[in-house]
Scaffold this motif. Structure first.
Motif, PDB file in Angstrom:
ATOM      1  N   THR A 169       0.687  -1.213   0.126  1.00 53.88           N
ATOM      2  CA  THR A 169      -0.037   0.078  -0.012  1.00 53.88           C
ATOM      3  C   THR A 169       0.852   1.282  -0.058  1.00 53.88           C
ATOM      4  OG1 THR A 169      -1.681  -1.100   1.288  1.00 53.88           O
ATOM      5  CG2 THR A 169      -1.915   1.256   1.240  1.00 53.88           C
ATOM      6  N   ARG A 222       0.549   5.335   1.078  1.00 52.36           N
ATOM      7  CA  ARG A 222      -0.366   6.348   1.790  1.00 52.36           C
ATOM      8  C   ARG A 222       0.107   7.520   1.442  1.00 52.36           C
ATOM      9  NH1 ARG A 222      -3.298   2.808   5.132  1.00 52.36           N
ATOM     10  NH2 ARG A 222      -2.458   0.577   5.530  1.00 52.36           N
ATOM     11  N   SER A 238      -0.838  11.719   3.101  1.00 57.57           N
ATOM     12  CA  SER A 238      -1.540  12.352   4.108  1.00 57.57           C
ATOM     13  C   SER A 238      -1.170  13.835   3.997  1.00 57.57           C
ATOM     14  CB  SER A 238      -1.020  11.972   5.627  1.00 57.57           C
ATOM     15  OG  SER A 238      -1.925  12.473   6.479  1.00 57.57           O
ATOM     16  N   LEU A 263      -5.047   6.367  -0.291  1.00 56.48           N
ATOM     17  CA  LEU A 263      -4.312   5.289  -0.427  1.00 56.48           C
ATOM     18  C   LEU A 263      -4.501   4.696  -1.726  1.00 56.48           C
ATOM     19  CD1 LEU A 263      -5.767   2.355   0.209  1.00 56.48           C
ATOM     20  CD2 LEU A 263      -5.773   3.230   2.545  1.00 56.48           C
TER      21      LEU A 263
END
Length: 487
Positions: A142, A144, A146, A155
């Motif tokens: 994954t 990600r 932010s 994501l």
């Protein structure tokens, strides 16, 4: 200024006040758009108004979202995307804003691969994505993203060796947290619907996960979660038993006991069912002195060699069949009671029968069934020995038929059903021909009421509700009141 004010009429003041209120309302409505998520999936963002998202989807997919309500005022909506074929799922909060948005393409097509790269490159300009190779789902990796203030997240999840994302997700963490904190089981519902990760709602999830896992693994929680048994209730008439003359009973008994336990059980039955004896063949029978026999079912059974105690459940199939038939008719005036029994027998040091007890289980219901028995010896911390049982009780009204799963605690001298915990429910409504079922968890209690949270599974996913049940003077709750509130 004074001259101007003196010329104002009341109607002018009213119009001005209405205009101020209107502008304040519109300003409040549009204010959230001043802080948009920097992570965009085509025309979609977390935090946007769902009605705007739905209009965009209608223009590009020729269809609208189909929505369900996993909890009060919260919507979980789905749509088949047409451009790149796949499923689009949106979690909408009580204000009509998108808390979470997911896209799952049908396949790892070259178009989706290039689109994933394009979107990731745009997001990296906002803030560099961070790889996470410890994703537990299907050995996935994954990436990600932010925002600087940690409110917005995104994501992309990839297969073990794949270069094409099989899931893209946008999140408004603030709105997601607010939903997770709404009720006790809200966070669990979000995770089980795969619209949030457990790490996002971990502070809320810890205690609830422990509670649910305890229920599913076979033990309810500590004594603080136990409720009293109703002190008094109007008993339904006992269902009529079916008796017949018992002939030969060939075959090997289905129940397996040691020879010592078999002798102990037979002696116990002769004592608690006065004037009758236990006959076991391919079926088990209670036979009276005249030879009339009623078929019974012996299950489950548990024994503890250290204490010399044998405990087993006794059910009455013909009585239960009559109770269920009356329930299906939906005429409460015909209802009857078919309670199961728990028989507890103790052995003397020489192996002979000591104390024996017969405890009716589920007398406040139309029918009951014992599914598990556990003999718990005295613990090292000094907790007294007791017996825990799992059992199901059935209830009905002219509107619904339902059942409650309980864990009960048998303790005391003489032993009795000291307390119980509701664990789950099932309910069907004849008119709609629909049914529902779920897990129950006590979330709050007071002198006059008790709150229960539900976790229910449907074809589209999981839902949760919170209901308040009035309690008996002794603090007990009963199955009819629970199911009536769930109706």
């Amino acid at each position: 200024m004074r001259r101007l004010l003196s010329k104002l009429r009341p109607v002018h003041i009213v119009v001005a006040a209405v205009l101020v209120l209107f502008l304040a309302w519109k300003g409040d409505e549009y204010a959230p758009d001043l802080r948009k998520s920097p992570f965009v999936l085509w025309s979609f963002r977390a935090g946007m108004r769902f009605r705007d998202l739905d209009e965009v989807a209608l223009r590009h997919s020729s269809g609208r979202f189909a929505c369900q309500e996993p909890m009060q005022r919260i919507r979980l909506c789905e749509l088949r995307a047409a451009g790149i074929p796949g499923d689009l799922r949106v979690l909408v909060d009580a204000s009509g804003r998108v808390a979470s948005l997911q896209f799952r393409p049908d396949s790892a097509s070259p178009i989706m691969r290039e689109e994933g790269r394009r979107i990731a490159a745009f997001w990296n300009k906002v803030r560099e994505g961070v790889g996470d190779t410890k994703d537990s789902r299907d050995h996935a990796s994954t990436i990600r993203w932010s925002s600087a203030d940690n409110r917005w997240a995104a994501l992309m999840r990839y297969g073990r060796l794949g270069k094409t994302p099989f899931e893209i997700q946008l999140t408004d963490r603030s709105r997601l947290t607010n939903i997770a904190n709404t009720t006790t089981l809200a966070a669990t519902m979000l995770v089980m619907n795969a619209v949030a990760e457990s790490t996002d709602v971990m502070p809320v999830m810890d205690d609830v996960s422990y509670a649910l896992n305890s229920i599913r693994s076979g033990r309810a929680l500590d004594a603080s979660y136990e409720t009293a048994v109703p002190a008094s209730y109007v008993l339904l008439p006992a269902c009529e038993r079916t008796r017949l003359l018992l002939g030969a009973t060939p075959g090997t008994p289905n129940e397996r006991f040691t020879l010592d336990a078999t002798a102990l059980i037979e002696s116990a039955f002769a004592k608690v069912y006065s004037g009758s004896r236990l006959v076991r063949g391919e079926s088990a029978w209670l036979v009276d002195s005249s030879g009339q026999a009623e078929r019974i079912r012996l299950a489950p059974a548990e024994s503890d060699s250290a204490s010399g105690i044998v405990a087993l459940g006794v059910e009455y199939p013909s009585r239960t069949a009559k109770a269920n038939a009356h329930l299906k008719e939906g005429r409460p005036e015909t209802y009857c009671r078919a309670a199961a029994d728990l028989v507890i027998a103790g052995a003397q040091p020489n192996g002979s029968l000591g104390n024996v007890y017969r405890i009716p289980i589920g007398e406040d219901a139309m029918a009951s069934q014992i599914s598990r028995i556990e003999i718990v010896p005295t613990s090292a911390s000094g907790d007294a020995a007791h017996i825990r049982i799992r059992y199901t009780t059935r209830y009905g009204t002219y509107r619904w038929i339902g059942s409650i799963d309980w864990e009960g605690v048998i303790a005391g001298d003489p032993p009795r059903l000291r307390g119980r915990v509701p664990l789950g429910f099932a309910q069907s409504m004849d008119e709609a021909m629909s049914s529902k079922s779920g897990t129950l968890l006590i979330t709050k209690r007071s002198e006059k009421s008790m709150s229960l949270g539900t976790l229910e599974q449907y074809d589209w996913g999981f839902a949760t509700r919170t209901i308040s049940i009035p309690v008996w003077p002794n603090g007990a709750i009963d199955g009819v009141r629970i199911l009536d509130r769930l109706f």
